[in-house]
Design an enzyme around this catalytic site. Structure first.
Site, PDB file in Angstrom:
ATOM      1  N   SER A   1      12.782  -0.141  -1.975  1.00  0.00           N
ATOM      2  CA  SER A   1      12.745   0.647  -0.746  1.00  0.00           C
ATOM      3  C   SER A   1      13.736   0.077   0.263  1.00  0.00           C
ATOM      4  O   SER A   1      13.499  -0.971   0.864  1.00  0.00           O
ATOM      5  CB  SER A   1      11.334   0.653  -0.167  1.00  0.00           C
ATOM      6  OG  SER A   1      10.456   1.256  -1.077  1.00  0.00           O
TER       7      SER A   1
ATOM      8  N   GLY B   1       0.775  -1.234   0.000  1.00  0.00           N
ATOM      9  CA  GLY B   1       0.000   0.000   0.000  1.00  0.00           C
ATOM     10  C   GLY B   1       0.808   1.286   0.000  1.00  0.00           C
ATOM     11  O   GLY B   1       0.252   2.392   0.007  1.00  0.00           O
ATOM     12  N   GLN B   2       2.115   1.128  -0.020  1.00  0.00           N
ATOM     13  CA  GLN B   2       3.019   2.281  -0.030  1.00  0.00           C
ATOM     14  C   GLN B   2       2.715   3.199  -1.213  1.00  0.00           C
ATOM     15  O   GLN B   2       2.445   2.709  -2.313  1.00  0.00           O
ATOM     16  CB  GLN B   2       4.431   1.693  -0.150  1.00  0.00           C
ATOM     17  CG  GLN B   2       5.569   2.639  -0.193  1.00  0.00           C
ATOM     18  CD  GLN B   2       6.871   1.878  -0.457  1.00  0.00           C
ATOM     19  OE1 GLN B   2       6.859   0.668  -0.690  1.00  0.00           O
ATOM     20  NE2 GLN B   2       7.976   2.575  -0.409  1.00  0.00           N
ATOM     21  N   ARG B   3       2.761   4.511  -1.002  1.00  0.00           N
ATOM     22  CA  ARG B   3       2.392   5.457  -2.060  1.00  0.00           C
ATOM     23  C   ARG B   3       3.156   5.178  -3.356  1.00  0.00           C
ATOM     24  O   ARG B   3       2.605   5.192  -4.451  1.00  0.00           O
ATOM     25  CB  ARG B   3       2.669   6.891  -1.594  1.00  0.00           C
ATOM     26  CG  ARG B   3       2.223   7.935  -2.605  1.00  0.00           C
ATOM     27  CD  ARG B   3       2.503   9.343  -2.112  1.00  0.00           C
ATOM     28  NE  ARG B   3       1.606   9.772  -1.049  1.00  0.00           N
ATOM     29  CZ  ARG B   3       0.362  10.219  -1.264  1.00  0.00           C
ATOM     30  NH1 ARG B   3      -0.114  10.278  -2.485  1.00  0.00           N
ATOM     31  NH2 ARG B   3      -0.392  10.598  -0.269  1.00  0.00           N
TER      32      ARG B   3
END
Lengths: 200, 312
Positions: B217, A87-89
């Site tokens: 990330s 769900g990370q932008r």
């Protein structure tokens, strides 16, 4: 739908080999109807915890989802194939790659994270506008109901103006992925909603 | 029927095992533990055989259970490890009627292996303890660790615990505290060790993770890698590496070091795979785990890290 023709032919097994074939077909368990379920929502909403809880797996070692997870669960003659997308932008633009042939959309909200209600509302609104998801039934899980400061499902429905959704069936269900409360009710709604669709 | 067959097989197997043990004992005048110590090379090969022999031995069952109870309760600390080992060695030599003054080499080897056996379990206990610890904003120590993580990777200041900038080092959103999840403080401790002990390397990996096409990330991939090594630790899969490393003391720092190795190796595989986008993480993670486990399953496995940027 799948069972119907088999049952009809099995009644006419007086006609030799055809009847035997029908009988064999009847003995063979009918395969579960596969349902593709998309699990979306902001990061930290609890999508992966819901997914693991549904699959009766350990939920104490969850990590942030980079990419996606898939699990399938069989229930009431259905094989639910659940896609849990991070769900990370940064990875929300990839959500649309998973829209094709979705049967049900489950949108998860962290009911205790009031600061991000607007953000989650915007994302949900955008999903509702997508052509590929048109008329796909929507279940909103108002997760983390076990937390003291969580908003009620009713308040969330009002805040996000869910009543404005007219182009599909939808439902909001309060739940706690941690305790498992409410998940079963949500899934029952899913099955109830898709059953008539699969018979059509 | 299969259960019965299996039970029959195992009982025959145990009988055969103890028969062989007795036979060899008479033939060589050495007990099984001595034969292991004299007949194997130091490291995993020897330690795992000692471990398995002790687990099976009926005669030494009490010595074994009272020995491993210490690290399993997290009490195998620097202050009482020597005492714990001494008690176990004395117990074993007495019961096996081995003269410690005569078999000095045996006693030394046994003590060395028992130390590794206990240290591994102690490490499991400590890692689990830190993993269960949640990030606590009121704990200055926790807050400092998060700030050290930032300062070690970036030269610009961070405004606070909630800031958009945390995404620059690979957290998901504005609040990094929500990303540690089931890995708790172990996730943060691993990262902090990597960025402080191998600063150049960590900055290099971070810059690679920001690649416009093959980026990922950094921080949350790091937390996923904590999950990976913590799992391997719990499954006993790190024993080859840690028993072979021959260090006198095995502790949480060894786990952190392994983490750095794993991070660098993962980054290398990620770029080599040229993933279409970050959604391929699951596939590459699984492939990476498979490669790592294959390496760890070799009896002579020692995972040695590349310590400098030039080497990667």
């Amino acid at each position: 739908m799948l069972l119907l023709p088999t049952m009809l032919t099995s009644r006419s097994y007086d006609s030799g080999s055809e009847g035997l074939l029908a009988l064999l077909r009847k003995l063979k368990p009918s395969p579960d109807k596969e349902l593709r379920i998309l699990l979306l929502g902001l990061d930290n909403a609890g999508k992966t915890t819901i997914l693991k809880k549904i699959a009766s797996e350990d939920i104490t070692h969850i990590t942030p989802t980079q990419g996606f997870n898939i699990k399938s669960v069989s229930t009431q003659g259905f094989k639910l194939v659940v896609w849990d997308i991070g769900g990370q932008r940064k990875i929300r633009p990839y959500w649309q790659n998973y829209f094709d042939s979705t049967d049900i959309l489950i949108y998860v909200i962290d009911s205790a994270d009031q600061k991000r209600f607007e953000e989650t509302g915007v994302e949900l609104y955008e999903l509702m506008q997508c052509d590929k998801l048109v008329r796909v039934p929507l279940l909103v899980f108002a997760n983390k109901q076990d937390l003291m400061n969580s908003a009620s499902p009713q308040d969330i429905a009002d805040g996000l103006n869910l009543n404005g959704i007219k182009d599909r069936t939808w439902q909001i269900q309060g739940c706690s992925a941690l305790t498992g409360e409410g998940l079963k009710d949500g899934l029952e709604w899913v099955i109830k909603t898709v059953k008539p669709m699969t018979k059509r | 029927m299969w259960v019965k067959l299996y039970m029959m097989f195992t009982s025959v197997n145990t009988f055969f095992h103890s028969f062989c043990k007795g036979f060899l004992r008479r033939l060589t005048n050495l007990c099984e533990l001595q034969r292991i110590c004299y007949g194997t090379t130091k490291g995993y090969e020897r330690t795992i055989r000692i471990e398995n022999s002790l687990k099976k031995s009926k005669q030494l069952a009490r010595v074994w259970t009272s020995l491993i109870r210490i690290p399993e309760k997290g009490r195998y600390t620097e202050s009482n490890s020597a005492h714990t080992l001494e008690a176990a060695v004395t117990g074993i030599t007495l019961l096996k009627q081995v003269k410690p003054t005569y078999h000095r080499e045996f006693v030394r080897s046994l003590r060395f292996s028992l130390n590794h056996i206990c240290s591994y379990r102690q490490l499991e206990f400590e890692a689990e303890h830190v993993r269960r610890m949640k990030f606590d904003t009121s704990d200055q120590n926790h807050v400092n660790k998060l700030l050290i993580l930032w300062e070690s990777l970036r030269d610009d200041p961070i405004e606070g615990l909630v800031s958009k900038k945390w995404q620059d080092i690979g957290f998901q959103g504005d609040d990094p505290r929500t990303d540690f999840r089931g890995m708790g403080m172990l996730g943060l401790d691993n990262l902090v060790f990597f960025v402080t002990q191998y600063n150049n390397l960590a900055r290099h990996v971070l810059s690679r993770s920001l690649h416009p096409k093959y980026g990922y990330s950094f921080a949350i991939v790091g937390i996923n890698l904590t999950h990976l090594i913590h799992n391997l630790l719990r499954q006993g899969k790190l024993k080859t590496h840690l028993y072979n490393a021959m260090r006198a003391v095995v502790g949480i720092e060894d786990l952190h070091k392994l983490y750095c190795y794993v991070f660098v190796e993962f980054d290398r595989l990620w770029l080599a795979e040229k993933p279409r986008d970050v959604m391929e993480f699951g596939r590459i993670r699984d492939k990476f785990e498979q490669i790592l486990v294959e390496r760890l399953e070799r009896e002579d496995c020692v995972l040695s890290g590349r310590g400098t940027v030039e080497e990667i």
